[in-house]
Motif scaffolding. Structure first.
Motif, PDB file in Angstrom:
ATOM      1  N   ALA A 187      26.498  44.235  31.951  1.00 58.83           N
ATOM      2  CA  ALA A 187      27.159  43.050  32.508  1.00 58.83           C
ATOM      3  C   ALA A 187      28.631  43.015  32.132  1.00 58.83           C
ATOM      4  O   ALA A 187      29.066  43.617  31.146  1.00 58.83           O
ATOM      5  CB  ALA A 187      26.475  41.770  32.019  1.00 58.83           C
ATOM      6  N   THR A 188      29.395  42.290  32.921  1.00 59.81           N
ATOM      7  CA  THR A 188      30.795  42.025  32.603  1.00 59.81           C
ATOM      8  C   THR A 188      31.119  40.592  32.996  1.00 59.81           C
ATOM      9  O   THR A 188      30.541  40.057  33.953  1.00 59.81           O
ATOM     10  CB  THR A 188      31.736  43.011  33.320  1.00 59.81           C
ATOM     11  OG1 THR A 188      33.104  42.673  33.011  1.00 59.81           O
ATOM     12  CG2 THR A 188      31.548  42.993  34.824  1.00 59.81           C
ATOM     13  N   ALA A 189      32.010  39.978  32.237  1.00 57.79           N
ATOM     14  CA  ALA A 189      32.404  38.594  32.489  1.00 57.79           C
ATOM     15  C   ALA A 189      33.917  38.492  32.591  1.00 57.79           C
ATOM     16  O   ALA A 189      34.653  39.154  31.849  1.00 57.79           O
ATOM     17  CB  ALA A 189      31.894  37.675  31.382  1.00 57.79           C
ATOM     18  N   LEU A 190      34.374  37.663  33.515  1.00 57.31           N
ATOM     19  CA  LEU A 190      35.792  37.348  33.687  1.00 57.31           C
ATOM     20  C   LEU A 190      35.983  35.891  33.292  1.00 57.31           C
ATOM     21  O   LEU A 190      35.398  34.996  33.907  1.00 57.31           O
ATOM     22  CB  LEU A 190      36.209  37.566  35.141  1.00 57.31           C
ATOM     23  CG  LEU A 190      37.709  37.566  35.444  1.00 57.31           C
ATOM     24  CD1 LEU A 190      38.345  38.862  34.948  1.00 57.31           C
ATOM     25  CD2 LEU A 190      37.945  37.412  36.941  1.00 57.31           C
ATOM     26  N   VAL A 191      36.772  35.653  32.246  1.00 62.14           N
ATOM     27  CA  VAL A 191      37.024  34.293  31.767  1.00 62.14           C
ATOM     28  C   VAL A 191      38.453  33.916  32.134  1.00 62.14           C
ATOM     29  O   VAL A 191      39.411  34.585  31.717  1.00 62.14           O
ATOM     30  CB  VAL A 191      36.800  34.194  30.245  1.00 62.14           C
ATOM     31  CG1 VAL A 191      37.213  32.814  29.735  1.00 62.14           C
ATOM     32  CG2 VAL A 191      35.333  34.464  29.910  1.00 62.14           C
ATOM     33  N   VAL A 192      38.609  32.866  32.910  1.00 61.27           N
ATOM     34  CA  VAL A 192      39.905  32.458  33.445  1.00 61.27           C
ATOM     35  C   VAL A 192      40.418  31.249  32.670  1.00 61.27           C
ATOM     36  O   VAL A 192      39.745  30.220  32.570  1.00 61.27           O
ATOM     37  CB  VAL A 192      39.801  32.096  34.939  1.00 61.27           C
ATOM     38  CG1 VAL A 192      41.181  31.764  35.503  1.00 61.27           C
ATOM     39  CG2 VAL A 192      39.156  33.230  35.721  1.00 61.27           C
ATOM     40  N   ASP A 193      41.623  31.397  32.114  1.00 55.31           N
ATOM     41  CA  ASP A 193      42.280  30.292  31.412  1.00 55.31           C
ATOM     42  C   ASP A 193      43.056  29.471  32.438  1.00 55.31           C
ATOM     43  O   ASP A 193      44.148  29.858  32.864  1.00 55.31           O
ATOM     44  CB  ASP A 193      43.214  30.841  30.340  1.00 55.31           C
ATOM     45  CG  ASP A 193      43.893  29.733  29.538  1.00 55.31           C
ATOM     46  OD1 ASP A 193      43.644  28.546  29.824  1.00 55.31           O
ATOM     47  OD2 ASP A 193      44.684  30.066  28.630  1.00 55.31           O
TER      48      ASP A 193
END
Length: 347
Positions: A187-193
């Motif tokens: 899995a991979t996650a993109l966390v947007v600030d």
């Protein structure tokens, strides 16, 4: 982090006994097989490292909750096939069951001979991946569904585990076999600030990943790369805070060298050399208030392996470009992407 779960033991007896039978009176010899789910993963380390600030507490909690049934040492279902050890290695016996338990036991009986045993866990409820071509050992594989007309697929919804083990059943000899199942997807996650300085007002955000395998050969533990679809990221709801999160679960990426394999226990199974070019990508489309769309491609030069989680923190610039401080990620962007020609990406 490694988790071990003893799933079940199987008693194998010989010749005239049927495959599944609680009555062992006609079967003097028994052969036990112990199955273990071995979850080798960096999930907790990655979340604690990348999302370890106080401001990240809510997104970290949401991500853990989303992934808890993917990176899990719980086996919902098992599919067991016993093949002739010698070519053309046809399937001789097959058994599947819904477990829904941490531990259970079966009584199986097989004739005395040499087998190649393949095992798969958590395939029954996976909406995207099927067990295919299991009539012969060499063709048995986990096959991803064909992408839609836009070359897009959904994310995997279960953590898949597989194992393979040669077994020589001897008559009149007490034998014990250990079958260890390892994870086959990642899995991979993109966390947007969304509170970063300069973040613009946006009217749309869509994210995909690409560069991953679309099937897995179970007997020799190799991945096959054919269609290279876009994996549409799931939006993970974060209850509080200024961060948003998008996740994809899929088969692994290519390796710099050699071809990727299932991750087993090593000193540090997720350390890898950098490739000369991107092995896989996040592809992000940001729609600005004027209707223009900016495409950002975040290329990763380190592989994403089975059992692994990779989190990328990003921020959105005034022109809609997605930026990151992760030095393992290269960013390229196309402004006014929607004006550059015809596109089929579903936004």
């Amino acid at each position: 982090m490694k988790k071990f779960l003893s799933i079940f033991c199987i008693a194998l007896a010989c010749h005239s006994c049927c495959l599944v039978d609680e009555d062992l009176s006609g079967c003097p010899d028994e052969y036990s097989i112990e199955y273990e789910m071995r979850l080798v993963t960096n999930v907790q380390t990655e979340i604690n490292t990348v999302l370890g600030l106080e401001a990240d507490i809510h997104v970290a909690k949401a991500l853990r909750n989303y992934l808890k049934d993917i990176f899990s040492d719980f086996a919902h279902d098992v599919d067991l096939s016993f093949y002739d050890y010698y070519e053309p290695r046809p399937v001789l016996e097959h058994f599947s069951d819904i477990m829904d338990a941490n531990q259970t036991s079966y009584t199986l009986h097989l004739p005395v001979r040499e087998y190649m045993h393949l095992a798969v866990a958590n395939i029954a409820d996976n909406h995207l991946v099927d067990l295919e071509d299991e009539e012969a050992c060499g063709t048995s594989r986990l096959l991803q569904s064909v992408p839609d007309e836009n070359n897009v697929i959904k994310t995997h919804n279960t953590g898949l585990f597989t194992a393979r083990l040669p077994m020589k059943i001897l008559e009149g000899v007490d034998q014990n076999f250990l079958v260890q199942l390892y994870m086959a997807n990642c899995a991979t996650a993109l966390v947007v600030d969304n509170a970063a300085v300069g973040t613009p007002e946006i009217s749309g955000f869509k994210a995909f990943t690409t560069g991953f395998a679309d099937s897995f050969n179970i007997s020799d533990s190799t991945y096959v790369f054919n269609k290279n679809p876009l994996v549409e990221a799931d939006f993970v709801k974060v209850e509080e805070g200024s961060e948003s999160c998008y996740v994809t679960v899929q088969f692994p990426s290519r390796e710099p060298n050699p071809e990727s394999k299932v991750v087993i226990e090593t000193t540090d199974p997720f350390i890898a050399e950098n490739a000369d070019e991107a092995l896989w990508e996040w592809v992000v489309y940001v729609t600005l208030p004027d209707g223009s769309i900016t495409e950002s491609r975040l290329g990763l030069i380190q592989p994403l392996r089975a059992g692994q989680l990779k989190i990328i923190r990003v921020r959105i610039g005034a022109d809609g470009i997605v930026y990151t401080d992760d030095t393992s990620v290269g960013v390229s962007a196309t402004l006014d992407w929607n004006q550059a020609g015809s596109h089929i990406i579903p936004l």
